[in-house]
Structure formats: structure tokens, C-alpha cells
Scaffold this motif. Structure first.
Motif, PDB file in Angstrom:
ATOM      1  N   GLY A  93       9.357   8.420  -3.701  1.00 61.60           N
ATOM      2  CA  GLY A  93       7.924   8.200  -3.621  1.00 61.60           C
ATOM      3  C   GLY A  93       7.162   9.494  -3.690  1.00 61.60           C
ATOM      4  N   VAL A  94       5.875   9.384  -3.472  1.00 64.61           N
ATOM      5  CA  VAL A  94       4.994  10.543  -3.521  1.00 64.61           C
ATOM      6  C   VAL A  94       4.316  10.686  -2.170  1.00 64.61           C
ATOM      7  CG1 VAL A  94       3.000  11.584  -4.664  1.00 64.61           C
ATOM      8  CG2 VAL A  94       4.600  10.200  -5.981  1.00 64.61           C
ATOM      9  N   PRO A  95       4.310  11.882  -1.580  1.00 67.42           N
ATOM     10  CA  PRO A  95       3.653  12.061  -0.287  1.00 67.42           C
ATOM     11  C   PRO A  95       2.171  11.700  -0.344  1.00 67.42           C
ATOM     12  CG  PRO A  95       4.971  13.980  -0.861  1.00 67.42           C
ATOM     13  CD  PRO A  95       4.905  13.129  -2.081  1.00 67.42           C
ATOM     14  N   GLU A  96       1.694  11.151   0.723  1.00 72.06           N
ATOM     15  CA  GLU A  96       0.255  10.893   0.829  1.00 72.06           C
ATOM     16  C   GLU A  96      -0.430  12.246   0.959  1.00 72.06           C
ATOM     17  OE1 GLU A  96      -2.746   8.765   4.003  1.00 72.06           O
ATOM     18  OE2 GLU A  96      -0.783   7.841   3.623  1.00 72.06           O
ATOM     19  N   ARG A  97      -1.206  12.597  -0.062  1.00 71.88           N
ATOM     20  CA  ARG A  97      -1.767  13.942  -0.124  1.00 71.88           C
ATOM     21  C   ARG A  97      -2.911  14.124   0.848  1.00 71.88           C
ATOM     22  NH1 ARG A  97      -0.564  16.214  -5.190  1.00 71.88           N
ATOM     23  NH2 ARG A  97      -1.616  18.109  -4.488  1.00 71.88           N
ATOM     24  N   GLN A  98      -2.946  15.288   1.466  1.00 71.87           N
ATOM     25  CA  GLN A  98      -4.021  15.679   2.370  1.00 71.87           C
ATOM     26  C   GLN A  98      -4.724  16.908   1.783  1.00 71.87           C
ATOM     27  OE1 GLN A  98      -2.499  16.284   6.327  1.00 71.87           O
ATOM     28  NE2 GLN A  98      -1.525  14.259   6.439  1.00 71.87           N
ATOM     29  N   ALA A  99      -5.876  17.208   2.327  1.00 69.92           N
ATOM     30  CA  ALA A  99      -6.582  18.415   1.908  1.00 69.92           C
ATOM     31  C   ALA A  99      -5.688  19.625   2.154  1.00 69.92           C
ATOM     32  CB  ALA A  99      -7.892  18.553   2.687  1.00 69.92           C
ATOM     33  N   ASN A 100      -5.691  20.544   1.213  1.00 70.89           N
ATOM     34  CA  ASN A 100      -4.931  21.794   1.310  1.00 70.89           C
ATOM     35  C   ASN A 100      -3.422  21.612   1.129  1.00 70.89           C
ATOM     36  OD1 ASN A 100      -7.369  23.281   2.010  1.00 70.89           O
ATOM     37  ND2 ASN A 100      -7.192  22.291   4.016  1.00 70.89           N
ATOM     38  N   ASP A 101      -2.998  20.425   0.670  1.00 69.59           N
ATOM     39  CA  ASP A 101      -1.592  20.244   0.297  1.00 69.59           C
ATOM     40  C   ASP A 101      -1.333  20.899  -1.061  1.00 69.59           C
ATOM     41  OD1 ASP A 101      -1.068  18.839   2.563  1.00 69.59           O
ATOM     42  OD2 ASP A 101      -0.635  16.934   1.579  1.00 69.59           O
ATOM     43  N   ARG A 102      -0.118  21.386  -1.242  1.00 72.92           N
ATOM     44  CA  ARG A 102       0.275  21.947  -2.528  1.00 72.92           C
ATOM     45  C   ARG A 102       1.582  21.300  -2.973  1.00 72.92           C
ATOM     46  NH1 ARG A 102       3.349  26.381  -3.971  1.00 72.92           N
ATOM     47  NH2 ARG A 102       3.381  27.253  -1.855  1.00 72.92           N
ATOM     48  N   LEU A 103       1.559  20.664  -4.149  1.00 68.72           N
ATOM     49  CA  LEU A 103       2.763  20.059  -4.697  1.00 68.72           C
ATOM     50  C   LEU A 103       3.727  21.172  -5.106  1.00 68.72           C
ATOM     51  CD1 LEU A 103       3.868  17.217  -5.424  1.00 68.72           C
ATOM     52  CD2 LEU A 103       3.040  17.622  -7.747  1.00 68.72           C
ATOM     53  N   LEU A 104       4.990  21.047  -4.718  1.00 71.81           N
ATOM     54  CA  LEU A 104       5.925  22.155  -4.869  1.00 71.81           C
ATOM     55  C   LEU A 104       6.741  22.122  -6.160  1.00 71.81           C
ATOM     56  CD1 LEU A 104       7.168  22.356  -1.184  1.00 71.81           C
ATOM     57  CD2 LEU A 104       5.646  23.934  -2.352  1.00 71.81           C
ATOM     58  N   GLN A 105       6.883  20.963  -6.773  1.00 67.35           N
ATOM     59  CA  GLN A 105       7.732  20.865  -7.955  1.00 67.35           C
ATOM     60  C   GLN A 105       6.933  20.968  -9.249  1.00 67.35           C
ATOM     61  OE1 GLN A 105       8.637  17.757  -5.669  1.00 67.35           O
ATOM     62  NE2 GLN A 105      10.873  17.833  -5.760  1.00 67.35           N
ATOM     63  N   ARG A 106       7.589  21.483 -10.278  1.00 71.72           N
ATOM     64  CA  ARG A 106       6.986  21.631 -11.593  1.00 71.72           C
ATOM     65  C   ARG A 106       8.057  21.272 -12.640  1.00 71.72           C
ATOM     66  NH1 ARG A 106       6.358  26.787 -14.642  1.00 71.72           N
ATOM     67  NH2 ARG A 106       7.392  25.371 -16.103  1.00 71.72           N
ATOM     68  N   ARG A 107       7.608  21.056 -13.886  1.00 71.53           N
ATOM     69  CA  ARG A 107       8.536  20.734 -14.968  1.00 71.53           C
ATOM     70  C   ARG A 107       9.150  22.008 -15.531  1.00 71.53           C
ATOM     71  NH1 ARG A 107       7.806  15.424 -16.477  1.00 71.53           N
ATOM     72  NH2 ARG A 107      10.083  15.566 -16.672  1.00 71.53           N
ATOM     73  N   TYR A 108      10.440  21.940 -15.817  1.00 77.33           N
ATOM     74  CA  TYR A 108      11.136  23.037 -16.487  1.00 77.33           C
ATOM     75  C   TYR A 108      11.688  22.617 -17.844  1.00 77.33           C
ATOM     76  CZ  TYR A 108      11.005  26.220 -12.499  1.00 77.33           C
ATOM     77  OH  TYR A 108      10.590  27.076 -11.514  1.00 77.33           O
ATOM     78  N   VAL A 109      12.267  21.414 -17.890  1.00 80.03           N
ATOM     79  CA  VAL A 109      12.852  20.900 -19.129  1.00 80.03           C
ATOM     80  C   VAL A 109      12.464  19.438 -19.263  1.00 80.03           C
ATOM     81  CG1 VAL A 109      14.996  20.413 -20.383  1.00 80.03           C
ATOM     82  CG2 VAL A 109      14.815  22.497 -18.998  1.00 80.03           C
ATOM     83  N   VAL A 110      12.004  19.051 -20.433  1.00 79.63           N
ATOM     84  CA  VAL A 110      11.643  17.661 -20.706  1.00 79.63           C
ATOM     85  C   VAL A 110      12.421  17.203 -21.935  1.00 79.63           C
ATOM     86  CG1 VAL A 110       9.786  16.058 -21.290  1.00 79.63           C
ATOM     87  CG2 VAL A 110       9.339  17.978 -19.729  1.00 79.63           C
ATOM     88  N   ALA A 111      13.224  16.157 -21.766  1.00 79.85           N
ATOM     89  CA  ALA A 111      14.043  15.609 -22.857  1.00 79.85           C
ATOM     90  C   ALA A 111      14.841  16.710 -23.555  1.00 79.85           C
ATOM     91  CB  ALA A 111      13.171  14.849 -23.852  1.00 79.85           C
TER      92      ALA A 111
END
Length: 428
Positions: free
Chosen positions: A365-383
Motif C-alpha cells: 500500500g501507500v502511506p497516508e501522507r502528512q505535511a512534510n512527508d518525503r517519499l523515499l523511493q524513486r525509479r531506476y529501471v523501467v521495463a
């Protein structure tokens, strides 16, 4: 001379699993593998993600050449079906993860590899080899940078590591905030500034110390560093200033009680009119030795063995575990090595001031976002295709900002709890 091939930098059982999965039809089942650490090395309060940029390039080049496949067939590692599969191997899945230079904590989903079982499992050893080594070096180097309190650090540990590891270690140290490396291949490959002048052997080559210094200054100019502890340090400093004059850039001291010697050297340099000549110290320095010199008149540190070996923690304990098959969470339940099923998403929570307070990890799932949250993951390789990666300079700046964000207690060199708590939200 044979070339060390990326595709064979793996463990035997990776390919026997491929063979069996191809035979029973499970090789293409959609899987998610995650890289994480169950705990931080003893005494550490944070980990540093390093090596991701190197890893993505290695995966791009991950191919089985015909000679390698023949070796695997001849030695019975794989059967003909697996050999045919290896000849055509290309990673076609996706890779996501924490940004290089990001901090991580126990259970942080540092890297997520998804695709067919066989194409993902064959990457396990390569992924862990790169990330465990580079992250260990970067964490040690980051602690040294903190201990140095803004003073310059030079990485000079190439002779204390495997030749390939030395280049990777120089990159990881630079990522962590070191300013220079002595390793020229790291300079060529990654654009890291290099530094170095002379060793004791150069002084011993000449009939006396002044002759050695005169030769070095004649070649490199006064904007050089003279190594003054081959014989007597005080006399070495006098000889250095007599030869180069009071505008000599720096002296280096590589032995002795550095705290006492730095004080005495500064006083002697000042008395000789060399008030702007810098003092560089080296000699088995780690973060604790650097911290102990914080109040001394030292301008620059050279660190070798401790930084390239992770300063007592040569690996950060990252593991590569299967957490999902065909969209269904799978869980390893063995005692003390249990896993949390399902693909994870992670955010870091911050106060309005920017201070990090918590890392929240949500399986499936996806965390319930709050103010000042920062998503930690990013894309490196797609297909199977790498996306644009941050530069080493950008990753270096990212780590600097991350270290500023954690509570000051988390930067202490003493042992203790992780710098911020990690909460894993129960699935469902």
C-alpha cells in the motif's frame, strides 16, 4: 590475461535455481525482491545508501558470454535449457529504491527488484556485493565527515583494498563528503578531485631531507605539501620552510601523538613566519581519532584503512529477499530471519523545521501522507531500461541534506538507537 566478467560475479546456487525454475515452469512468475537490513551495524545510528549508480550500470552490462555459458555447462552448473536462457539474458524488469545518498534504517526497503523470478534471482549476489560494500564505506566516511567539523578530508586507502574495491571506495567516500581521493582511476572514472605529493621513500631517496624538499618544490612549486616526519619532525618543519619559504602551502605529519605534535607544529610554523601554512595529518585515522583532534590546529585529514574497510563495519548487512509472487505476499518465517511480506512503500516524516522524526513503511500500500512527508523511493529501471540517474555531485548534496535533517543525537559517534524510529504499518 582473462577478464573478470560481471555475469559470473554470482553464486552457484543462483543458476541452479534458474535451471530448476525453467524446468518446472516457475521461471517467469512475477516476483518482487527487496533489499533491506534487519539491523544496523553495532554502534551505528544510520546507514547510507551508496553504490546504486554503479549497480545500475553493472546491470545494464549483465550478459552471459558464450565462453561463460560453456564453462557453466562443462562444470554441470546448468543444463542445456538454462544455458540457452542465459545466452539470451537481458533484465527486462523494474528497479526502484532509495536515492543514492539517502539514509536508511532497519527494515528500510532500500531497493526493490521486480520481474520474472529467474531474471531477478540471478542478480542477487551482484546487488548485495555492490550495495553492502559501498554503503559500508559511505557510512564510515559520513561519520568521519561529521567528526571533521567542516575540515577537509582526503581518501587515501587504495593500497588497503582490492584494486577494484579501492575505486568504488573512493567514489563512496566522495559521496559522503570527502573532498579528494589519492586514487587516479577514481578521478578518471568519476571526476573526483585527486591529491597527493610524496611519500617517505622520496625523502629517503635523497642524501638529505632538504635535497628532497628542494626537488619537490622545484617540480611542484610552493603550492605543495611536504612530508616532515621522516626523521625529526621539528627539524623537518624547519627544513621545509627554509627550502620553500613561509608561503609553503602545507606540511603533512603521518605519525606520533598527533594532538601534541599538531600543537607544537603550529607554534613552530608561526614562529618561522609560516602562519598560513596548513597542517595535514594522516596515519590510521578513523572517526574517533578525527573527533579527538577537533580542538587541535589541524586543517586537513588523510584517511585510509578505516574508510575503505567501513571502519569496523565492512558490510551493512543488506539482504535480498523474495516478498511477493504474482501479487501475493510471501513471508519467510524462520526464527530471527523472518521477513515482512508484500512490496513496501516508505516515507520519512519531518517537523516543519525539516528535522526528521520517523520513517513509515507500508507493505502492500501507500502511506497516508502528512505535511512534510518525503517519499523515499524513486525509479531506476523501467521495463529493463535505466532512467536518468542523479549525478554523483547531486547524490553527494542529497546526503549532506539528509544528515542535516536527522536529530543531532543521531550524529553522535557513541552507540545508541537508530537516529529516528521506523514504523512498519501492519498490512490490511
Amino acid at each position: 590475461m582473462s577478464t573478470l566478467r560481471t555475469a559470473l560475479l554470482t553464486d552457484h546456487y543462483e543458476l541452479t535455481m534458474v535451471s530448476a525454475a525453467l524446468r518446472d515452469g516457475a521461471a517467469d512468475r512475477r516476483c518482487v525482491f527487496e533489499v533491506f537490513s534487519r539491523r544496523l551495524p553495532a554502534g551505528r545510528r544510520y546507514g547510507v545508501v551508496a553504490g546504486t549508480g554503479r549497480l545500475i550500470e553493472l546491470i545494464r552490462e549483465f550478459r552471459f558470454e558464450e565462453a561463460e555459458v560453456e564453462f557453466l555447462l562443462r562444470t554441470g552448473v546448468v543444463d542445456e535449457q538454462a544455458a540457452a536462457w542465459l545466452r539470451d539474458y537481458r533484465f527486462t524488469g523494474d528497479i526502484d529504491g532509495y536515492a543514492e545518498g539517502e539514509l536508511f534504517f532497519p527494515n528500510s526497503p532500500v531497493l526493490t527488484v521486480s520481474g520474472g523470478f529467474a531474471e531477478c534471482v540471478v542478480l542477487e549476489t551482484l546487488v548485495l556485493s555492490v550495495l553492502n560494500h559501498d554503503s559500508a564505506v559511505a557510512a564510515a566516511a559520513a561519520r568521519m565527515v561529521t567528526a571533521a567539523r567542516g575540515r577537509t578530508l582526503i581518501e587515501m586507502g587504495g593500497r588497503r583494498a582490492h584494486e577494484a574495491a579501492a575505486v568504488a571506495a573512493a567514489r563512496a567516500a566522495y559521496l559522503a563528503g570527502f573532498s579528494f581521493t589519492s586514487n587516479l582511476e577514481a578521478g578518471r572514472r568519476y571526476g573526483i578531485p585527486t591529491a597527493g605529493t610524496a611519500a617517505h621513500a622520496f625523502t629517503l631517496l635523497h642524501d638529505d631531507e632538504r635535497a628532497a624538499f628542494a626537488s619537490q618544490v622545484a617540480t611542484l612549486g610552493k603550492n605543495t605539501t611536504l612530508l616532515v616526519d621522516t626523521y625529526d619532525i621539528s627539524q623537518g618543519i624547519r627544513n621545509a620552510i627554509a627550502v620553500a619559504g613561509p608561503d609553503l602551502r602545507a606540511i603533512r605529519i603521518d605519525s606520533g601523538d598527533l594532538a601534541v605534535i599538531a600543537q607544537q607544529s603550529r607554534e613552530l610554523l608561526d614562529s618561522l613566519g609560516a602562519t598560513e601554512t596548513k597542517i595535514i595529518v594522516s596515519g590510521d585515522l578513523d572517526e574517533y581519532a578525527i573527533a579527538a583532534l577537533a580542538a587541535e590546529p589541524v586543517d586537513m585529514y588523510g584517511a585510509g584503512t578505516a574508510v575503505v574497510t567501513g571502519s569496523g563495519a565492512p558490510t551493512v548487512g543488506l539482504v535480498y529477499k523474495l516478498v511477493e509472487v504474482d501479487g501475493r505476499p510471501v513471508v519467510k518465517r524462520s526464527e530471527q530471519k523472518a521477513t515482512i511480506g508484500g512490496r513496501k512503500t516508505a516515507v520519512r516524516r519531518h517537523k516543519p523545521t525539516g528535522t526528521a522524526t520517523e520513517e513509515v513503511i507500508v507493505p502492500q500500500g501507500v502511506p497516508e501522507r502528512q505535511a512534510n512527508d518525503r517519499l523515499l523511493q524513486r525509479r531506476y529501471v523501467v521495463a529493463g531500461e535505466p532512467v536518468e540517474l542523479p549525478t554523483l555531485a547531486e547524490s553527494r548534496e542529497h546526503l549532506r541534506e539528509c544528515l542535516i535533517s536527522i536529530p543531532w543525537e543521531g550524529l553522535k559517534l557513541s552507540g545508541g538507537d537508530p537516529a529516528i524510529p521506523v514504523t512498519v504499518v501492519p498490512a490490511g
